[in-house]
Design a protein around this motif. Structure first.
Motif, short mmCIF file in Angstrom:
data_model
loop_
_atom_site.label_atom_id
_atom_site.label_comp_id
_atom_site.label_asym_id
_atom_site.label_seq_id
_atom_site.Cartn_x
_atom_site.Cartn_y
_atom_site.Cartn_z
N ALA A 45 0.78 -1.34 0.11
CA ALA A 45 -0.03 -0.04 -0.04
C ALA A 45 0.96 1.39 0.01
O ALA A 45 0.58 2.15 -0.78
N ASP A 46 2.08 1.20 0.65
CA ASP A 46 2.74 2.40 0.94
C ASP A 46 3.46 2.82 -0.62
O ASP A 46 3.62 3.93 -1.00
N VAL A 47 4.20 1.74 -0.91
CA VAL A 47 4.68 1.71 -2.42
C VAL A 47 3.89 2.28 -3.61
O VAL A 47 4.17 3.13 -4.23
N LEU A 48 2.63 1.60 -3.57
CA LEU A 48 1.43 2.36 -4.63
C LEU A 48 1.15 3.57 -4.36
O LEU A 48 0.98 4.30 -5.34
N GLN A 49 0.95 3.89 -3.27
CA GLN A 49 0.62 5.27 -2.70
C GLN A 49 1.63 6.23 -3.53
O GLN A 49 1.53 7.38 -4.09
N ARG A 50 3.06 6.05 -3.07
CA ARG A 50 3.97 6.85 -3.43
C ARG A 50 4.23 6.69 -5.12
O ARG A 50 4.25 7.87 -5.75
N ILE A 51 3.76 5.73 -5.64
CA ILE A 51 3.78 5.63 -7.23
C ILE A 51 2.61 6.55 -7.74
O ILE A 51 2.83 7.30 -8.57
N ASP A 52 1.65 6.49 -7.22
CA ASP A 52 0.39 7.23 -7.53
C ASP A 52 0.89 8.47 -7.38
O ASP A 52 0.27 9.40 -8.31
N GLU A 53 1.20 9.23 -6.29
CA GLU A 53 1.55 10.51 -6.05
C GLU A 53 2.62 10.95 -7.18
O GLU A 53 2.31 12.24 -7.28
N LYS A 54 3.60 10.41 -7.29
CA LYS A 54 4.56 10.83 -8.23
C LYS A 54 4.21 10.59 -9.44
O LYS A 54 4.71 11.43 -10.41
N TRP A 55 3.47 9.79 -10.17
CA TRP A 55 3.23 9.25 -11.30
C TRP A 55 1.80 9.09 -11.86
O TRP A 55 1.25 9.42 -12.95
N GLY A 56 1.00 8.97 -11.02
CA GLY A 56 -0.35 8.77 -11.55
C GLY A 56 -0.59 7.38 -11.98
O GLY A 56 0.05 6.92 -13.02
N LEU A 57 -1.56 6.60 -11.36
CA LEU A 57 -2.07 5.37 -11.82
C LEU A 57 -3.38 5.41 -12.64
O LEU A 57 -3.35 4.44 -13.66
N ARG A 58 -4.11 6.46 -12.59
CA ARG A 58 -5.49 6.30 -13.28
C ARG A 58 -5.28 5.98 -14.71
O ARG A 58 -4.62 6.71 -15.51
N GLY A 59 -5.71 5.17 -15.40
CA GLY A 59 -5.80 4.75 -16.69
C GLY A 59 -4.75 4.12 -17.25
O GLY A 59 -4.66 3.72 -18.30
N LYS A 60 -3.78 4.00 -16.31
CA LYS A 60 -2.45 3.20 -16.67
C LYS A 60 -2.67 1.69 -16.88
O LYS A 60 -3.20 1.02 -15.96
#
Length: 170
Positions: A45-60
């Motif tokens: 959860a921590d790793v994915l939160q950081r990835i989403d904050e820096k890069w954005g996961l929506r639609g990827k």
């Protein structure tokens, strides 16, 4: 002059047949389900939160390599990513029951077109490859130009004793 004890030279396809048999027989016996673990879930959860904050996961488009029973897949869906997981056995069945897009596919022999995924997520899986350089080459091949490869391997000599896991080959 050729050594008569060595026999006729092996045809390259014979070598690959031996490799295939090794993978099918020896490595398949090393599979085990990934049971729920609070520490694993928290770090994921921590790793994915950081990835989403820096890069954005929506639609990827995301490939979760060795997805286990879907801990990260569930989070990818919550973030709005289009996620595909790779796993085998009991974990595959659990993920299918949860409605995830999962495939029974070896991470070293991916069957996706080049540049399919925006993110390849490989947390605690490369140590399960007995030829990680080859595996990484395949993971990078399915990654889109400008995409992200997240690869994490466990540390040896910790309280978890990862180095004692019998199917940590690398």
């Amino acid at each position: 002059m050729r050594d008569p004890l060595s026999g006729p030279p092996a045809h390259p396809l014979d070598r690959y047949a031996r490799l295939h048999a090794f993978i099918e027989q020896r490595l398949a016996a090393d599979l085990y389900p990934e049971l729920a673990d609070a520490g694993h879930a928290r770090v994921t959860a921590d790793v994915l939160q950081r990835i989403d904050e820096k890069w954005g996961l929506r639609g990827k488009r995301v490939l979760d390599v060795g997805c286990g029973q879907g801990v990260a897949l569930e989070l990818f869906v919550q973030y709005g990513a289009i996620a595909t997981g790779l796993t085998f056995g009991e974990d595959l069945e659990v993920c299918q029951r949860k409605g995830f897009d999962v495939r029974a596919m070896d991470m070293s022999f991916l069957d996706f077109p080049p540049e399919t995924f925006d993110l390849v997520y490989a947390r605690h899986v490369l140590e399960h490859s007995f030829f990680p350089y080859f595996t990484l080459d395949g993971l990078c091949a399915v990654l889109k130009r400008g995409g992200m490869l997240y690869a994490e391997v466990p540390s040896p000599d910790t309280s978890a004793n990862h180095q004692r896991n019998p199917n940590h080959y690398s």
